[in-house]
Design a protein around this motif. Structure first.
Motif, PDB file in Angstrom:
ATOM      1  N   TYR A 230       0.267   3.804  65.543  1.00  0.00           N
ATOM      2  CA  TYR A 230      -0.073   4.984  66.336  1.00  0.00           C
ATOM      3  C   TYR A 230       0.939   5.176  67.465  1.00  0.00           C
ATOM      4  N   MET A 231       1.316   4.083  68.121  1.00  0.00           N
ATOM      5  CA  MET A 231       2.308   4.156  69.189  1.00  0.00           C
ATOM      6  C   MET A 231       3.643   4.680  68.666  1.00  0.00           C
ATOM      7  N   LYS A 232       4.044   4.131  67.487  1.00  0.00           N
ATOM      8  CA  LYS A 232       5.337   4.536  66.930  1.00  0.00           C
ATOM      9  C   LYS A 232       5.358   5.998  66.516  1.00  0.00           C
ATOM     10  N   SER A 233       4.203   6.518  66.129  1.00  0.00           N
ATOM     11  CA  SER A 233       4.145   7.925  65.711  1.00  0.00           C
ATOM     12  C   SER A 233       3.713   8.856  66.846  1.00  0.00           C
ATOM     13  N   GLY A 234       3.626   8.312  68.089  1.00  0.00           N
ATOM     14  CA  GLY A 234       3.355   9.135  69.265  1.00  0.00           C
ATOM     15  C   GLY A 234       1.909   9.467  69.506  1.00  0.00           C
ATOM     16  N   ARG A 235       1.005   8.869  68.828  1.00  0.00           N
ATOM     17  CA  ARG A 235      -0.434   9.136  68.989  1.00  0.00           C
ATOM     18  C   ARG A 235      -0.984   8.110  69.980  1.00  0.00           C
ATOM     19  N   LEU A 236      -0.664   8.343  71.252  1.00  0.00           N
ATOM     20  CA  LEU A 236      -0.879   7.318  72.276  1.00  0.00           C
ATOM     21  C   LEU A 236      -2.352   7.091  72.585  1.00  0.00           C
TER      22      LEU A 236
ATOM     23  N   VAL B 249       0.763  -7.159  75.152  1.00  0.00           N
ATOM     24  CA  VAL B 249       2.089  -6.604  75.441  1.00  0.00           C
ATOM     25  C   VAL B 249       2.137  -5.103  75.153  1.00  0.00           C
ATOM     26  N   LEU B 250       1.571  -4.709  74.011  1.00  0.00           N
ATOM     27  CA  LEU B 250       1.577  -3.293  73.640  1.00  0.00           C
ATOM     28  C   LEU B 250       0.768  -2.453  74.631  1.00  0.00           C
ATOM     29  N   LEU B 251      -0.363  -2.978  75.058  1.00  0.00           N
ATOM     30  CA  LEU B 251      -1.179  -2.259  76.054  1.00  0.00           C
ATOM     31  C   LEU B 251      -0.429  -2.123  77.367  1.00  0.00           C
ATOM     32  N   GLY B 252       0.303  -3.169  77.783  1.00  0.00           N
ATOM     33  CA  GLY B 252       1.100  -3.088  79.005  1.00  0.00           C
ATOM     34  C   GLY B 252       2.195  -2.041  78.901  1.00  0.00           C
ATOM     35  N   ASN B 253       2.859  -1.978  77.759  1.00  0.00           N
ATOM     36  CA  ASN B 253       3.898  -0.959  77.551  1.00  0.00           C
ATOM     37  C   ASN B 253       3.305   0.443  77.571  1.00  0.00           C
ATOM     38  N   MET B 254       2.100   0.567  77.038  1.00  0.00           N
ATOM     39  CA  MET B 254       1.457   1.889  77.017  1.00  0.00           C
ATOM     40  C   MET B 254       1.154   2.365  78.420  1.00  0.00           C
ATOM     41  N   ARG B 255       0.688   1.473  79.275  1.00  0.00           N
ATOM     42  CA  ARG B 255       0.382   1.873  80.662  1.00  0.00           C
ATOM     43  C   ARG B 255       1.642   2.352  81.347  1.00  0.00           C
ATOM     44  N   ASP B 256       2.757   1.684  81.074  1.00  0.00           N
ATOM     45  CA  ASP B 256       4.030   2.118  81.668  1.00  0.00           C
ATOM     46  C   ASP B 256       4.433   3.503  81.182  1.00  0.00           C
ATOM     47  N   GLU B 257       4.153   3.775  79.917  1.00  0.00           N
ATOM     48  CA  GLU B 257       4.537   5.068  79.376  1.00  0.00           C
ATOM     49  C   GLU B 257       3.610   6.174  79.868  1.00  0.00           C
ATOM     50  N   ILE B 258       2.305   5.862  79.969  1.00  0.00           N
ATOM     51  CA  ILE B 258       1.346   6.891  80.410  1.00  0.00           C
ATOM     52  C   ILE B 258       1.467   7.129  81.908  1.00  0.00           C
ATOM     53  N   ALA B 259       1.570   6.098  82.720  1.00  0.00           N
ATOM     54  CA  ALA B 259       1.711   6.237  84.190  1.00  0.00           C
ATOM     55  C   ALA B 259       2.881   5.397  84.642  1.00  0.00           C
ATOM     56  N   PRO B 260       4.129   5.880  84.439  1.00  0.00           N
ATOM     57  CA  PRO B 260       5.298   5.056  84.784  1.00  0.00           C
ATOM     58  C   PRO B 260       5.498   4.935  86.282  1.00  0.00           C
ATOM     59  N   GLU B 261       6.089   3.852  86.754  1.00  0.00           N
ATOM     60  CA  GLU B 261       6.391   3.672  88.179  1.00  0.00           C
ATOM     61  C   GLU B 261       7.471   4.656  88.609  1.00  0.00           C
ATOM     62  N   PRO B 262       7.306   5.323  89.798  1.00  0.00           N
ATOM     63  CA  PRO B 262       8.297   6.334  90.263  1.00  0.00           C
ATOM     64  C   PRO B 262       9.562   5.660  90.762  1.00  0.00           C
ATOM     65  N   GLN B 263      10.418   5.307  89.856  1.00  0.00           N
ATOM     66  CA  GLN B 263      11.655   4.627  90.210  1.00  0.00           C
ATOM     67  C   GLN B 263      12.540   5.503  91.084  1.00  0.00           C
ATOM     68  N   VAL B 264      12.650   6.779  90.730  1.00  0.00           N
ATOM     69  CA  VAL B 264      13.516   7.697  91.488  1.00  0.00           C
ATOM     70  C   VAL B 264      12.949   7.933  92.872  1.00  0.00           C
ATOM     71  N   TYR B 265      11.610   8.051  92.970  1.00  0.00           N
ATOM     72  CA  TYR B 265      10.959   8.278  94.246  1.00  0.00           C
ATOM     73  C   TYR B 265      11.230   7.122  95.198  1.00  0.00           C
TER      74      TYR B 265
END
Length: 669
Positions: free
Chosen positions: A548-554, A576-592
């Motif tokens: 599901y992750m690979k096909s974008g169905r987050l 690990v996959l759940l941790g990566n998903m959290r980063d993708e759904i609510a990523p840390e504001p690196q630029v901010y």
């Protein structure tokens, strides 16, 4: 002078007149004893009678006279009277070895075996005579002390190698022990000495009956009967032969001539029992044979047939009892011992089975069925070398079959002789390509040797012969993956799913290969089908979430991975996959954070000095280590170093301060 002349004349007269120089009765008895010692050598009956009469005339009431009277009573079949005379002989002269020997033999004929052994041993102690050895051999054979019996027969044979009865006696012992080949050899030796010896030919006929060679035995017995019509043993054996051939009337007649009461009703029951047994009606067979055994308890033939019926009907314990009773009554045959071995093997008593197979082979050493059964037992017990030797014997005898080569290959494999095992498996497969186990085990050996092409070919054959062979399918799947034959992998996994549609593992494996080929839709379908069959499988849930992750169905991926975590909280990939998903759904504001980097807290001087202190400590430690290794310099050199280092350090600290100020100014700007 006149007196002496008279004495001389009297002496000369006594010589001419027959004076008894044996000093009376004792002298006559000694003379009679000398005649007795050569009686055995007189073959002519008239000469023998005259010698016996002379003994009786000389010493009729002495030891020699009693001995001759005993011989005469023995010839008249008055065994009790002979024993009395022999005892009287020994009472008069205890040192009379011939009397002791004959008395011992008379005791043997009366069944008094212990008394017979005592008298024959006394006779042997006084005189080494082959007749005494032969007598003792017969006594010990009847007492079942076969080793002693064989010893005395061999001792007698050293003196009398042309005595046929000695060879026959040894052959009889071997036959009683079930050593039919050895027994046959001894009978042949006896016939080589005397080709018309009845006992030797009868012994050969008995062996043929024991080995179920009824026709050969029957022909020999008919020839013997023609030459010896009054021999009861010939009639007895002929009765057995007729009975086995089914001619019960002729059997009954022969039994009557042998003096044995074996009614035709009893034989009819045996015949019916055999017929029922051969037709497969085991209940009726057992009924007839049990009735026959009640009428004639201890009948060996009935016990054997009843054991066969019990064995065929699956009543193994009753069959063992019947066979063992027949064996106890000296009715053991090679077939009987082989059947006992099979029954013990069925019960898992491998040691007892091996004993019975060996007993069968001692009588029939070239029987291929018994050799194979014993080899199989050795293989099961892990006695691989013994099994290999027996299988090789079968091959040398040209009794080899595809199964023999297959079992020999297994024995080599268990003995870790992989090359010979591979050769025998290949031979077994060539002779019988339909042997599915041989195909699979040969493929395993090729795979072990990294001969993947040959292994693949034989795994395919094993699967062709048995579609649901999971071992061959898994091994072939591993080979396809190793050789990167992914279309074949997909095809094989689809076959697995078709063969076992309710196995969640097959659907899971098919999903994995679809995922590897980036066919995510097919992978999702396979994983879902696996979960329908087993919904709490953490690995399958994790794999579905990953696809599901690979096909974008987050969202679906997150829900599925959460279910996987509930099923198995320790599954590392899920976390690990759940941790990566959290980063993708609510990523840390690196630029901010970079835009507001001036808002970071400045590091205090204490922190900086603390870090410097740590560095200086480390550097000082390293310098100290180096200093230990090097020698200490002189005082003048140390002073010069201090002055030069002091100047350099002052310059370096000043430059460092200037660099820090400029850096601060740049930051403020």
């Amino acid at each position: 002078m006149k007196k002496s002349l008279v004495l001389v004349l009297a002496f000369l007269a006594s010589l001419s007149c027959g004076f008894d120089w044996t000093f009376g009765l004792s002298g006559k008895c000694n003379q009679a004893k000398k005649i007795v010692s050569v009686l055995e050598n007189k073959k002519d009956s008239i000469e023998r009678e005259q010698a016996e009469k002379r003994v009786l005339d000389l010493c009729g009431e002495g030891a020699p006279g009693h001995y001759v009277k005993a011989l005469q009573r023995e010839r008249a079949s008055d065994l009790d009277g002979a024993i009395v005379e022999y005892q009287a002989c020994l009472k008069s002269d205890p040192a009379f070895p011939l009397a002791s020997g004959r008395l011992g033999y008379a005791y043997y004929l009366k069944g008094r075996l212990d008394d017979a052994a005592l008298e024959l041993t006394k006779a042997l102690a006084a005189k080494q005579d082959p007749l005494f050895h032969k007598g003792l051999a017969k006594v010990y054979a009847d007492k079942l002390m076969y080793s002693l019996a064989l010893y005395h027969y061999e001792e007698a044979m050293k003196v009398s190698p042309s005595d046929v009865s000695l060879y026959v006696g040894i052959a009889d012992i071997y036959r009683k022990q079930g050593l039919y080949e050895e027994s046959r050899d001894e009978y042949r030796k006896a016939l080589a000495v005397n080709g018309i010896d009845v006992d030797a030919r009868l012994g050969m006929a008995e062996i043929n009956l024991d080995l179920n060679k009824t026709d050969e035995a029957f022909d020999d017995l008919r020839r013997l009967q023609t030459a010896n019509p009054q021999n009861k043993k010939i009639h007895l054996l002929l009765g057995q032969a007729y009975e086995r051939k089914g001619n019960l009337k002729a059997a009954e007649y022969e039994y009557l001539l042998a003096g044995k009461n074996r009614s035709i009703e009893l034989m009819e029951q045996l015949r019916k029992g055999n017929e029922y047994l051969q037709s497969g009606d085991y209940v009726k067979a057992m009924s007839e044979l049990e009735t026959a055994l009640k009428e004639k308890p201890g009948d060996i033939q009935t016990l054997r047939r009843l054991g066969d019926a019990y064995m065929a009907a699956g009543r193994d314990d009753d069959a063992i009892s019947s066979y063992r009773e027949a064996t106890r009554l000296k009715g053991g045959t090679p077939d009987l011992h082989r059947n006992l071995g099979i029954l013990y093997e069925r019960k898992g008593l491998l040691d007892e089975a091996a004993v019975e197979y060996r007993q069968s082979l001692s009588s029939d050493p070239e029987n291929p069925d018994t050799l194979r059964l014993l080899a199989d037992i050795y293989s099961l017990r892990g006695s691989n070398q013994q099994a290999i030797e027996l299988y090789q014997d079968l091959i040398r005898m040209k009794k080899d079959t595809p199964r023999i080569h297959f079992m020999l290959a297994r024995a080599y494999l268990n003995n870790r002789d992989f090359k010979e095992a591979r050769n025998e498996y290949a031979l077994a497969v060539r002779q019988d390509p339909e042997n599915q186990e041989a195909q699979r085990e040969l493929a395993d050996l090729y795979r072990r040797s990294s001969m993947d092409v040959e292994a693949e070919k034989h795994y395919k054959e094993a699967i062709r012969l048995k579609k649901d062979d999971s071992e061959s399918r898994n091994a072939l799947l591993a080979l396809y993956v190793k050789r990167k034959k992914f279309p074949e992998v997909v095809s094989l996994l689809q076959e697995n799913v078709e063969l076992a549609p309710n196995d969640p593992v097959n659907h899971y494996k098919l999903g994995l290969i679809h995922e590897f080929n980036k066919d995510y839709d097919s992978a999702v379908q396979s994983y879902k089908k696996s979960l329908e069959l087993k919904g709490d499988n953490a690995k399958t849930l994790n794999a579905l979430g990953r696809v599901y992750m690979k096909s974008g169905r987050l969202e679906e991926a997150k829900a599925t991975l959460e279910d996987a975590k509930k099923a198995d909280p320790k599954l590392e990939e899920t976390n690990v996959l759940l941790g990566n998903m959290r980063d993708e759904i609510a990523p840390e504001p690196q630029v901010y954070r970079k835009a507001y980097s001036s808002g970071k807290k400045k590091k205090s001087k204490r922190d900086r000095s603390a870090r410097k202190g740590k560095k200086s400590k480390k550097s000082s430690k390293s310098l100290a280590k180096k200093g230990k290794k090097s020698k200490k310099p002189s005082k003048s050199l140390r002073k010069n170093k201090k002055s030069s280092s002091g100047g350099k350090s002052k310059k370096s600290t000043g430059s460092k301060k200037k660099a820090k100020k400029t850096a601060k100014g740049k930051k403020k700007r």
